[in-house]
Write a protein that holds these residues in place. Structure first.
Motif, PDB file in Angstrom:
ATOM      1  N   PRO A 171       9.970  12.941  20.543  1.00 46.27           N
ATOM      2  CA  PRO A 171       9.638  11.515  20.524  1.00 46.27           C
ATOM      3  C   PRO A 171       8.133  11.250  20.602  1.00 46.27           C
ATOM      4  CG  PRO A 171      10.683  12.125  22.604  1.00 46.27           C
ATOM      5  CD  PRO A 171      10.815  13.296  21.694  1.00 46.27           C
ATOM      6  N   TYR A 172       7.386  12.239  21.070  1.00 43.11           N
ATOM      7  CA  TYR A 172       5.930  12.056  21.162  1.00 43.11           C
ATOM      8  C   TYR A 172       5.242  12.294  19.825  1.00 43.11           C
ATOM      9  CZ  TYR A 172       6.341  11.730  26.210  1.00 43.11           C
ATOM     10  OH  TYR A 172       6.661  11.315  27.474  1.00 43.11           O
ATOM     11  N   HIS A 173       5.986  12.817  18.822  1.00 44.07           N
ATOM     12  CA  HIS A 173       5.384  13.090  17.511  1.00 44.07           C
ATOM     13  C   HIS A 173       6.210  12.457  16.398  1.00 44.07           C
ATOM     14  CE1 HIS A 173       2.249  15.734  18.991  1.00 44.07           C
ATOM     15  NE2 HIS A 173       3.149  16.240  19.814  1.00 44.07           N
ATOM     16  N   SER A 174       5.540  11.633  15.597  1.00 43.49           N
ATOM     17  CA  SER A 174       6.240  10.956  14.511  1.00 43.49           C
ATOM     18  C   SER A 174       6.470  11.906  13.341  1.00 43.49           C
ATOM     19  CB  SER A 174       5.411   9.758  14.027  1.00 43.49           C
ATOM     20  OG  SER A 174       5.183   8.860  15.101  1.00 43.49           O
ATOM     21  N   GLN A 175       7.542  11.585  12.568  1.00 45.32           N
ATOM     22  CA  GLN A 175       7.822  12.342  11.346  1.00 45.32           C
ATOM     23  C   GLN A 175       8.042  11.327  10.242  1.00 45.32           C
ATOM     24  OE1 GLN A 175      11.003  14.450  13.971  1.00 45.32           O
ATOM     25  NE2 GLN A 175      11.091  15.439  11.962  1.00 45.32           N
ATOM     26  N   LYS A 176       7.308  11.432   9.163  1.00 45.88           N
ATOM     27  CA  LYS A 176       7.464  10.512   8.030  1.00 45.88           C
ATOM     28  C   LYS A 176       7.574   9.073   8.540  1.00 45.88           C
ATOM     29  CE  LYS A 176       9.421  14.189   5.218  1.00 45.88           C
ATOM     30  NZ  LYS A 176      10.571  14.716   4.525  1.00 45.88           N
ATOM     31  N   ASN A 177       8.630   8.321   8.076  1.00 45.14           N
ATOM     32  CA  ASN A 177       8.823   6.980   8.628  1.00 45.14           C
ATOM     33  C   ASN A 177       9.479   7.104  10.000  1.00 45.14           C
ATOM     34  OD1 ASN A 177       7.841   5.483   6.379  1.00 45.14           O
ATOM     35  ND2 ASN A 177       9.753   5.985   5.284  1.00 45.14           N
ATOM     36  N   THR A 178       8.845   6.497  10.975  1.00 43.54           N
ATOM     37  CA  THR A 178       9.321   6.661  12.354  1.00 43.54           C
ATOM     38  C   THR A 178       9.279   5.324  13.091  1.00 43.54           C
ATOM     39  OG1 THR A 178       8.689   8.981  12.612  1.00 43.54           O
ATOM     40  CG2 THR A 178       8.705   7.635  14.625  1.00 43.54           C
ATOM     41  N   ILE A 179      10.344   5.079  13.858  1.00 42.21           N
ATOM     42  CA  ILE A 179      10.307   3.961  14.809  1.00 42.21           C
ATOM     43  C   ILE A 179      10.680   4.532  16.170  1.00 42.21           C
ATOM     44  CG2 ILE A 179      11.480   1.844  15.554  1.00 42.21           C
ATOM     45  CD1 ILE A 179      11.612   1.021  12.615  1.00 42.21           C
TER      46      ILE A 179
ATOM     47  N   GLY B 143       0.831  -1.207   0.000  1.00 39.54           N
ATOM     48  CA  GLY B 143       0.000   0.000   0.000  1.00 39.54           C
ATOM     49  C   GLY B 143       0.858   1.247   0.000  1.00 39.54           C
ATOM     50  N   ARG B 144       0.306   2.327   0.505  1.00 38.19           N
ATOM     51  CA  ARG B 144       0.997   3.602   0.481  1.00 38.19           C
ATOM     52  C   ARG B 144       1.123   4.143   1.902  1.00 38.19           C
ATOM     53  NH1 ARG B 144       1.280   5.859  -4.221  1.00 38.19           N
ATOM     54  NH2 ARG B 144       1.484   7.926  -3.301  1.00 38.19           N
ATOM     55  N   GLY B 145       1.874   5.153   2.055  1.00 32.98           N
ATOM     56  CA  GLY B 145       1.942   5.846   3.338  1.00 32.98           C
ATOM     57  C   GLY B 145       3.243   5.577   4.079  1.00 32.98           C
ATOM     58  N   TYR B 146       3.265   6.067   5.264  1.00 34.46           N
ATOM     59  CA  TYR B 146       4.485   5.947   6.069  1.00 34.46           C
ATOM     60  C   TYR B 146       4.405   4.781   7.038  1.00 34.46           C
ATOM     61  CZ  TYR B 146       6.058  10.544   4.471  1.00 34.46           C
ATOM     62  OH  TYR B 146       6.487  11.590   3.712  1.00 34.46           O
ATOM     63  N   LEU B 147       5.608   4.381   7.492  1.00 35.18           N
ATOM     64  CA  LEU B 147       5.748   3.359   8.532  1.00 35.18           C
ATOM     65  C   LEU B 147       5.811   4.034   9.901  1.00 35.18           C
ATOM     66  CD1 LEU B 147       6.531   0.506   9.678  1.00 35.18           C
ATOM     67  CD2 LEU B 147       8.917   1.164   9.238  1.00 35.18           C
ATOM     68  N   ARG B 148       5.065   3.488  10.837  1.00 35.81           N
ATOM     69  CA  ARG B 148       5.181   3.947  12.225  1.00 35.81           C
ATOM     70  C   ARG B 148       5.435   2.724  13.105  1.00 35.81           C
ATOM     71  NH1 ARG B 148       2.860   9.284  11.697  1.00 35.81           N
ATOM     72  NH2 ARG B 148       4.157   9.911   9.949  1.00 35.81           N
ATOM     73  N   GLY B 149       6.593   2.672  13.721  1.00 36.57           N
ATOM     74  CA  GLY B 149       6.914   1.572  14.627  1.00 36.57           C
ATOM     75  C   GLY B 149       6.803   2.028  16.072  1.00 36.57           C
ATOM     76  N   LEU B 150       5.973   1.367  16.840  1.00 34.35           N
ATOM     77  CA  LEU B 150       5.771   1.738  18.251  1.00 34.35           C
ATOM     78  C   LEU B 150       6.222   0.573  19.114  1.00 34.35           C
ATOM     79  CD1 LEU B 150       2.114   3.131  17.864  1.00 34.35           C
ATOM     80  CD2 LEU B 150       4.284   4.384  17.579  1.00 34.35           C
ATOM     81  N   PHE B 151       7.410   0.708  19.691  1.00 37.72           N
ATOM     82  CA  PHE B 151       8.029  -0.421  20.377  1.00 37.72           C
ATOM     83  C   PHE B 151       8.069  -0.247  21.896  1.00 37.72           C
ATOM     84  CE2 PHE B 151       9.665  -3.457  17.326  1.00 37.72           C
ATOM     85  CZ  PHE B 151       9.450  -2.794  16.133  1.00 37.72           C
ATOM     86  N   SER B 152       7.980  -1.386  22.562  1.00 38.37           N
ATOM     87  CA  SER B 152       8.198  -1.379  24.011  1.00 38.37           C
ATOM     88  C   SER B 152       9.597  -1.898  24.350  1.00 38.37           C
ATOM     89  CB  SER B 152       7.143  -2.235  24.721  1.00 38.37           C
ATOM     90  OG  SER B 152       7.197  -3.572  24.257  1.00 38.37           O
ATOM     91  N   GLY B 153      10.189  -2.669  23.450  1.00 35.06           N
ATOM     92  CA  GLY B 153      11.524  -3.214  23.663  1.00 35.06           C
ATOM     93  C   GLY B 153      12.563  -2.452  22.856  1.00 35.06           C
ATOM     94  N   GLY B 154      13.581  -1.938  23.543  1.00 31.79           N
ATOM     95  CA  GLY B 154      14.587  -1.098  22.887  1.00 31.79           C
ATOM     96  C   GLY B 154      15.351  -1.837  21.795  1.00 31.79           C
ATOM     97  N   THR B 155      15.771  -3.043  22.075  1.00 32.88           N
ATOM     98  CA  THR B 155      16.570  -3.764  21.087  1.00 32.88           C
ATOM     99  C   THR B 155      15.710  -4.248  19.927  1.00 32.88           C
ATOM    100  OG1 THR B 155      18.068  -4.428  22.826  1.00 32.88           O
ATOM    101  CG2 THR B 155      18.212  -5.644  20.774  1.00 32.88           C
ATOM    102  N   LEU B 156      14.453  -4.554  20.211  1.00 31.40           N
ATOM    103  CA  LEU B 156      13.535  -4.914  19.125  1.00 31.40           C
ATOM    104  C   LEU B 156      13.358  -3.720  18.205  1.00 31.40           C
ATOM    105  CD1 LEU B 156      10.900  -6.875  21.238  1.00 31.40           C
ATOM    106  CD2 LEU B 156      12.797  -7.805  19.894  1.00 31.40           C
ATOM    107  N   ALA B 157      13.274  -2.535  18.793  1.00 33.07           N
ATOM    108  CA  ALA B 157      13.179  -1.308  17.995  1.00 33.07           C
ATOM    109  C   ALA B 157      14.436  -1.113  17.162  1.00 33.07           C
ATOM    110  CB  ALA B 157      12.922  -0.113  18.904  1.00 33.07           C
ATOM    111  N   ASP B 158      15.577  -1.380  17.786  1.00 38.90           N
ATOM    112  CA  ASP B 158      16.861  -1.263  17.081  1.00 38.90           C
ATOM    113  C   ASP B 158      16.915  -2.176  15.865  1.00 38.90           C
ATOM    114  OD1 ASP B 158      18.475   0.628  18.386  1.00 38.90           O
ATOM    115  OD2 ASP B 158      18.859  -0.753  20.047  1.00 38.90           O
ATOM    116  N   GLU B 159      16.515  -3.420  16.088  1.00 43.49           N
ATOM    117  CA  GLU B 159      16.576  -4.391  15.000  1.00 43.49           C
ATOM    118  C   GLU B 159      15.624  -3.974  13.874  1.00 43.49           C
ATOM    119  OE1 GLU B 159      16.710  -9.233  14.611  1.00 43.49           O
ATOM    120  OE2 GLU B 159      14.968  -8.355  15.595  1.00 43.49           O
ATOM    121  N   ALA B 160      14.436  -3.524  14.240  1.00 39.72           N
ATOM    122  CA  ALA B 160      13.465  -3.076  13.239  1.00 39.72           C
ATOM    123  C   ALA B 160      14.007  -1.879  12.469  1.00 39.72           C
ATOM    124  CB  ALA B 160      12.146  -2.730  13.929  1.00 39.72           C
ATOM    125  N   LEU B 161      14.650  -0.977  13.196  1.00 46.01           N
ATOM    126  CA  LEU B 161      15.219   0.215  12.554  1.00 46.01           C
ATOM    127  C   LEU B 161      16.296  -0.183  11.547  1.00 46.01           C
ATOM    128  CD1 LEU B 161      15.264   3.371  12.583  1.00 46.01           C
ATOM    129  CD2 LEU B 161      17.086   3.211  14.280  1.00 46.01           C
TER     130      LEU B 161
END
Lengths: 527, 483
Positions: free
Chosen positions: A387-395, A346-364
């Motif tokens: 950090p409370y506001h996403s910009q374009k693709n954000t994790i 589809g279209r649009g941006y990615l927003r990753g909302l993580f609770s685990g820091g390293t999981l966020a790292d790996e996704a990034l």
């Protein structure tokens, strides 16, 4: 205290005497002790009394009087026994010492629950205690950890906000004692088959792990379990362990423990990129270990020469895969391949909302490779302004300190992640929302109950608005976890989310769902 | 390299400090104990770190191991003490360094100008008793003139209840610790009501002091000679079985003393008038034993002075202005804090507004492990702490948290005959935040009124804060965690 023998061979009996100077006992206590001594084997007669002139006379008449008894005064307690053997006599005197040292009877049970106010008191009570789990406020944590180490306890230090200097001191101290300090800010461990902190219920086996990150370790351990491998032990090190100043102290010591652990055949090391000197030291020690070692320094871009028996993995997924392969000696059954997912880009941006820091790292790491710049609060190339506001693709790592001050960790409390999720879902520019859900002990008892209704609402709203929104869930856990991986996955799928087999796969699927987007990478870097 | 950490592979046994949920999780899999944790040092992280740096240490030759050994030695010296009354004679003859111009007082050092009402009254009374002043004005002038040398009783191995005043002519018990050969001193207790120790100095008070000097002391000297020494430790031990804690309640011990003394006195060579007066005095006095319990405690604690590395408290004393403690390895230095008013019951007509802040050397009993520390064994005085014996036992149990061990000579019949909690450890006080309790009489703040109530008081935490800082400064370096 004085002991004496008076070998009365002609009677084949031995008189043994014990004098306790200045030890007043009331008559009831003396009677009680006498009775106990008389009841012990090989004792013909026994007398326990205060050595008054009158009582000495009693001893004389009983034939138990000797020089030692004569030397005792009225404030002294004298114990005289006539025994069939030397051993029986000694045993009786030892018994008296024990009886004197202990109260007459334990205080009535139920009247008072024992309270232990200090590490030392607790360690004294629990015979064989070998581990302190410390989660007190950071300003006090190092002091408690030091006391635990002095009591011979290893330390699982969950507390954060421990000064770096204290961490260095504690780890140096622990190293000298042959003890481990896991942490500070250590989220997980699996020690001798027991999960600690936030941890998953995994099968026991031959893979030992050391990790500088909690959720990274949880992901690798859960994947090992799901792919048929087993875990011997896992040690957390705390996030700063591999910094220049701490020097990987815990990782090196834990590697030493695992290398000597007969139950460990394969070792996995997981962390964010260490300081270069520390990485070298760890790789050198890993190469010297007589076991196979899998190293995952997530996002580490330095090339290091091959070392025998050391396998490098670039993602948590690859680390788990390699470890299971090495443990089992055959290619394991992995999860659903990426290609099996039927996806409509589809279209649009990615927003990753993580609770685990390293999981966020790996996704990034995965997302940056395909999408170019991805904004985050993870110290990557593109830093989120707020950090409370996403910009374009954000994790965004919502387990970061800036989110958790004064409230529980998002692995426990889903309220602010749900709120953020609904905000992102309502943003017409957003095409895919990627979220991790970490199961296990210590985590929320039913994450799907918290998150699935919001997913249903968001997808319904998007459909109503004629938008194309995809939700991808990275679910970390095992079927044996209290929440059950299988049950949770089912609930998320039923809500309309895509549940990936691994965190890395979740990130890859999320990116695929945005296929056709142009790269927006502005900074250089290898792809 | 052999790792102690290797023991973990057998399965961890967990000591949990902090979140209870970690304990609950751990107990599903293994043995665990949850620590009822409070921030150490009354919440001051710096004090918490000092405690950690000075903490017990399993590693031989470490600072913590040396402290453990020193404190066990201190405990052993208390346990093996054998305080015996060997003499009674005027302070000037008994107490080293005592001159005609010396006046000893309770508590840490204090000069005339800062003394509280009861202590000033007692000094005035003592100067009049000694014939050094004819009037109150004259006594006050003399006291402030610099001619009089004031010193704490403790500086001469003596102890005094309340104002604790000892002057040259006053007869003092001489106790000898037979185990170590050291001595300790205390005056004879004057009795209830208007008494010098509460700051009363009227003619009747002075006359009684004179009677004690001329009639009671010779009789007691005769008693000591006839009995060849009076074993105070045995009497304390027996009195604890009879409901005394030997600080605020001494009636059983006094009766034991009377029972021992009366047959000797009546059979003896004393004139019948003296015997009648002495028997009558002892028979009407519930607190006569207090000063003997104090001197015995002091005699038992003197051998603890200057044990290197020991963190055990060797004295707690109150001047009515300040409370001070001394610590074994820290020489004679006093760590002081402003004294507070005891919580207690007041006699009819009096209230807290009349009370002088905490005063007297009698807390030496608690320092030695009796008094309030064994209140759980003295049900008769529990009304001072709220009326239930359960509360008294709870307070006694608390004291085990701050002491090094038990004294098996002093056992608590109400608590399964456990030994008394003994040898207060400065580190444990600061770590647990549990302050030693003291049973005490409450003096009127104006001289001359006497006792207005009784109750319990905690040693102010400032004394322990200062002591732990001094210990940390002496035995650990810098401000690092390890020191």
């Amino acid at each position: 205290m004085f002991y004496s023998n008076c070998d009365q061979r002609w009677l084949k009996l031995v008189v043994k005497t014990l004098v306790k100077k200045g030890s007043y006992q009331d008559s009831v206590a003396l009677m009680r002790i006498s009775r106990q001594v008389r009841a012990s084997s090989g004792i013909k007669q026994a007398s326990v009394m205060m050595a008054t002139a009158q009582n000495k006379e009693v001893l004389r008449e009983a034939g138990l009087f000797n020089e030692l008894a004569a030397s005792a005064g009225p404030g002294d307690m004298v114990v005289a026994v006539e025994a069939e053997s030397e051993e029986a006599g000694s045993a009786a005197l030892t018994l008296v010492e024990q009886v004197l040292a202990a109260p007459a009877a334990p205080e009535a049970a139920g009247v008072q629950t024992p309270r232990y106010r200090t590490v030392a008191a607790g360690a004294g009570f629990l015979k064989g205690a070998n581990l302190a789990v410390i989660s007190v406020p950071g300003v006090y944590a190092a002091a408690e950890a030091l006391k635990a180490l002095k009591n011979g306890l290893n330390v699982f230090l969950f507390s954060d906000n421990v000064p770096l200097k204290d961490e260095i001191d504690l780890k140096h101290f622990a190293h000298e004692r042959g003890l481990l300090v896991m942490g500070p800010d250590c989220g997980t461990a699996f020690v001798g088959g027991i999960p600690l902190g936030f941890a998953n219920a995994v099968r026991r086996g031959g893979i030992g792990l050391v990790g500088a990150s909690g959720t990274g370790l949880q992901e690798v351990m859960s994947l090992i379990d799901r792919w048929g491998g087993g875990v011997s032990q896992a040690f957390g090190t705390g996030g700063r362990d591999l910094s220049e100043r701490v020097g990987g102290a815990t990782m090196l010591d834990a590697l030493g423990v695992l290398s000597e652990d007969p139950g460990t055949r394969v070792i996995v090391l997981v962390s964010k990129p260490p300081a270069p000197g520390v990485a070298r030291a760890i790789l050198d020690q890993a190469a010297g270990v007589s076991k196979l070692v899998v190293v995952c320094f997530l996002g580490y871009k330095v090339h290091y020469p091959d070392r025998r028996g050391v396998f490098l993995a670039s993602t948590l997924e690859e680390a788990a895969q390699t470890a299971v392969f090495l443990e089992q000696g055959r290619k394991p059954e992995l999860g659903i391949p990426d290609t099996a997912f039927q996806l409509q880009p589809g279209r649009g941006y990615l927003r990753g909302l993580f609770s685990g820091g390293t999981l966020a790292d790996e996704a990034l790491l995965v997302a940056e490779g395909r999408l170019g710049d991805v904004f985050s609060n993870l110290g990557g190339a593109a830093k989120l302004e707020n950090p409370y506001h996403s910009q374009k693709n954000t994790i965004v790592d919502m387990g970061d300190d800036e989110f958790t001050v004064g409230r529980p960790h998002p692995m426990l409390d889903f309220s602010y992640r749900v709120e953020r999720f609904l905000r992102e879902a309502g943003d017409p520019e957003v095409g895919v929302i990627l979220m991790d859900v970490v199961l296990g002990f210590g985590s929320n008892p039913d994450p799907a109950l918290e998150l699935a209704p919001a997913i249903v609402d968001a997808l319904n709203q998007a459909r109503f608005d004629g938008r194309d929104l995809k939700i991808v869930i990275s679910l970390v856990g095992t079927d044996s976890d209290p929440q059950s991986y299988r049950a949770q996955a089912e609930k998320f799928r039923a809500a309309g989310a895509i549940v990936a087999s691994t965190n890395a796969q979740a990130a890859r699927l999320a990116v695929r769902l945005l296929a056709g987007q142009t790269k927006e990478r502005t900074t250089g870097g290898a792809n | 390299m052999t790792f102690a950490a290797a023991s973990l592979k057998e399965g961890p046994k967990v000591v949990n400090i902090g979140l209870k949920s970690f304990f609950n999780d751990a107990t599903r899999f293994t043995e665990a104990v949850h620590i009822d944790w409070q921030p150490p040092g009354w919440g001051d992280p710096e004090l918490a770190r000092m405690v950690a740096r000075l903490a017990d240490d399993a590693s031989p030759d470490s600072l913590g191991a040396k402290i453990v050994a020193a404190n066990l030695e201190a405990l052993d010296r208390i346990r093996s003490a054998r305080p015996v009354v060997v003499d009674i004679k005027p302070a000037r003859e008994a107490i080293p360094g005592m001159t005609e111009h010396t006046i000893l007082h309770a508590g840490p050092p204090i000069e005339w100008a800062r003394m509280c009402g009861p202590m000033r009254g007692a000094v005035i009374g003592a100067l009049m008793y000694e014939g050094m002043a004819k009037s109150v004005d004259e006594a006050e002038r003399l006291a402030g003139s610099g001619v009089i040398e004031f010193a704490p009783c403790h500086s001469r191995n003596a102890v005094g209840p309340m104002a604790g005043i000892i002057s040259a002519s006053m007869p003092v018990w001489v106790l000898r610790n037979e185990t170590f050969g050291n001595q300790a001193f205390a005056t004879m207790n004057e009795g209830w009501g208007r008494a010098l120790r509460f700051g009363a100095y009227d003619d009747k008070v002075i006359a009684r002091l004179k009677w004690m000097e001329t009639r009671l002391a010779p009789a007691m000297k005769y008693l000591i000679d006839q009995t060849q020494g009076i074993d105070i430790k045995s009497m304390i031990a027996q009195a604890l079985q009879m409901g005394d804690e030997c600080h605020n309640r001494d009636i059983a011990a006094t009766n034991l003393f009377f029972k021992m003394a009366a047959p000797v006195l009546v059979k003896g060579d004393l004139d019948i008038g003296t015997v009648q007066e002495v028997v009558s005095f002892l028979g009407n006095h519930e607190h006569f034993f207090l000063n003997l319990a104090m001197a015995a405690s002091k005699a038992s604690l003197v051998p603890l002075q200057d044990i290197p590395y020991s963190t055990i408290v060797t004295a707690i004393a109150r001047s009515g202005v300040e409370v001070g403690i001394t610590v074994s390895s820290l020489g004679g230095e006093w760590f002081t804090e402003e004294a507070t008013v005891a919580q207690g019951l007041y006699f009819p007509g009096y209230s807290e507004a009349d009370a002088n802040p905490d005063i007297g050397d009698s807390a030496i009993t608690e320092t030695g492990g009796i008094g309030a520390f064994v209140m759980g064994a003295a049900p008769a005085i529990v009304q001072f702490v709220g009326g239930t014996s359960e509360e008294a036992m709870r307070l006694t149990r608390e004291m085990y948290e701050i002491t090094t061990g038990t004294n098996d000579s002093y056992r608590l019949p109400t608590m399964a005959f456990i030994g008394a909690p003994t040898a207060i450890d400065v580190r444990k006080v600061v770590e647990t935040g549990i302050l030693p309790i003291i049973n005490t009489g409450i003096a009127h703040k104006e001289p001359g009124h006497g006792l207005v109530g009784a109750g319990i008081v905690r040693v102010p935490k400032g004394t322990f804060e200062k002591a732990i800082r001094a210990l940390a400064a002496k035995f650990t370096k810098g401000s690092g965690l390890q020191g």
